[in-house]
Design an enzyme around this catalytic site. Sequence first.
Site, PDB file in Angstrom:
ATOM      1  N   HIS A  93       0.844  -1.192   0.000  1.00  0.00           N
ATOM      2  CA  HIS A  93       0.000   0.000   0.000  1.00  0.00           C
ATOM      3  C   HIS A  93       0.881   1.244   0.000  1.00  0.00           C
ATOM      4  O   HIS A  93       2.070   1.188   0.313  1.00  0.00           O
ATOM      5  CB  HIS A  93      -0.910   0.031   1.230  1.00  0.00           C
ATOM      6  CG  HIS A  93      -0.162   0.247   2.509  1.00  0.00           C
ATOM      7  ND1 HIS A  93       0.639  -0.727   3.098  1.00  0.00           N
ATOM      8  CD2 HIS A  93      -0.047   1.348   3.317  1.00  0.00           C
ATOM      9  CE1 HIS A  93       1.179  -0.253   4.191  1.00  0.00           C
ATOM     10  NE2 HIS A  93       0.796   1.004   4.350  1.00  0.00           N
ATOM     11  N   ARG A 148       6.098  -8.854  16.587  1.00  0.00           N
ATOM     12  CA  ARG A 148       6.680  -7.581  16.186  1.00  0.00           C
ATOM     13  C   ARG A 148       5.731  -6.463  16.567  1.00  0.00           C
ATOM     14  O   ARG A 148       4.514  -6.609  16.443  1.00  0.00           O
ATOM     15  CB  ARG A 148       6.943  -7.548  14.676  1.00  0.00           C
ATOM     16  CG  ARG A 148       7.473  -6.194  14.171  1.00  0.00           C
ATOM     17  CD  ARG A 148       7.795  -6.221  12.685  1.00  0.00           C
ATOM     18  NE  ARG A 148       8.268  -4.918  12.238  1.00  0.00           N
ATOM     19  CZ  ARG A 148       7.552  -4.072  11.469  1.00  0.00           C
ATOM     20  NH1 ARG A 148       6.346  -4.414  11.064  1.00  0.00           N
ATOM     21  NH2 ARG A 148       8.053  -2.913  11.115  1.00  0.00           N
ATOM     22  N   ASP A 155       0.666   5.153   1.770  1.00  0.00           N
ATOM     23  CA  ASP A 155      -0.080   5.856   2.813  1.00  0.00           C
ATOM     24  C   ASP A 155      -0.819   7.048   2.199  1.00  0.00           C
ATOM     25  O   ASP A 155      -0.203   7.876   1.521  1.00  0.00           O
ATOM     26  CB  ASP A 155       0.865   6.346   3.903  1.00  0.00           C
ATOM     27  CG  ASP A 155       1.531   5.200   4.641  1.00  0.00           C
ATOM     28  OD1 ASP A 155       0.968   4.091   4.653  1.00  0.00           O
ATOM     29  OD2 ASP A 155       2.618   5.420   5.221  1.00  0.00           O
ATOM     30  N   HIS A 212       4.776  -0.044   0.001  1.00  0.00           N
ATOM     31  CA  HIS A 212       5.504  -0.755   1.052  1.00  0.00           C
ATOM     32  C   HIS A 212       4.573  -1.761   1.719  1.00  0.00           C
ATOM     33  O   HIS A 212       3.354  -1.716   1.528  1.00  0.00           O
ATOM     34  CB  HIS A 212       6.110   0.214   2.073  1.00  0.00           C
ATOM     35  CG  HIS A 212       5.143   1.191   2.675  1.00  0.00           C
ATOM     36  ND1 HIS A 212       4.622   2.272   1.994  1.00  0.00           N
ATOM     37  CD2 HIS A 212       4.584   1.255   3.920  1.00  0.00           C
ATOM     38  CE1 HIS A 212       3.811   2.959   2.771  1.00  0.00           C
ATOM     39  NE2 HIS A 212       3.765   2.349   3.954  1.00  0.00           N
TER      40      HIS A 212
END
Length: 379
Positions: free
Chosen positions: A251, A317, A253, A307
């Site tokens: 995607h 994570r 941002d 990304h």
Amino acid sequence: MVSEPAPRHQPSHLTHSPSSAAPMDATGGIDAAAVCDLRRDPKIPEPFVWPNADARPASARELDMPVVDVAVLRNGDADGLRRAVAQVASACATHGFFQVSGHGVDAGLARAALDGASDFFRLPLAEKRRARRVPGTVSGYTSAHADRFASKLPWKETLSFGFHDHNNTPVVADYFSSTLGPDFAPMGRVYQKYCEEMKELSLTIMELLEVSLGVERGYYREFFADSSSIMRCNYYPPCPEPERTLGTGPHCDPTALTILLQDDVGGLEVLVDGEWRPVNPVPGAMVINIGDTFMALSNGRYKSCLHRAVVNQRKERRSLAFFLCPREDRVVRPPPSAATPRNYPDFTWADLMRFTQRHYRADTRTLDAFTRWLTEPAS
């Protein structure tokens, strides 16, 4: 948080297919109960499987991105400032990603914010759902975005909330206390302070972007002085089949700027020259990337970049993403000195946010699709 303007028409070519639509309840509305406890799944359920084209392995080559010392804006180091501006300009012309050091964010505060995310996501699902996101809005808890989509679900949980510093109101601290209860007041104060630090850092980065683009000093900083931004805590549990899914799908941002604090596990990857390249954590540094809104503010000179986040089989994570956004009703347009012709029409952040929340799953074509949505006559 982001206010919702009155509904407008939705062109047929922007309508989600049934496979990507949010789950529906018996009345045809969004099924608010459609959440998953990822830690209880021994295998990947079918909705979490991503196409091979999206989930293909990353390159062994790490992303070539500078670590920019932003302290040079305040310490009078003229040579250092020229070097920082050149680094930012090169990164933003290539892929829109760089890391910053010298940002002044206290290491103890950053650690407390990451630990707060761990504490929240380890709560029983019933407690987390007290903060469940209302469909069509940004704030709240969601597991795998199952309230918005039914396929290509990300292997993660998120908690998002709005931030602004208008009238000196502690909006983040108030959100935690009112939504989760008084026991969460200390956590709310941590994130209140963290968001305040992120706001100041984002304005500092805007100063670097001004210089790198040759824009009048103060233009972008003033534009975002009364911003209404979004803070998101991400949690990626260990995954039994990480090669078949993604923590966050590919995607761009839609916001103006993202400041990402990673833990030491890693997982962020950026698509450059057809390869997914990892962004390994740098101790003490934060990752910055350009979003679609700043792409429009620069008239396309600086571009947002695709990304994603991958997961692994052994370690959880955590990451914290601060999304800088204009005030909802502020008109997004490049400065008068920007090159012509204009690449994008004027728009408000409220319209772009609603478009990406309700009508379009953000990708490299978001601004183009949004432009058609704005300019096509209502049917």
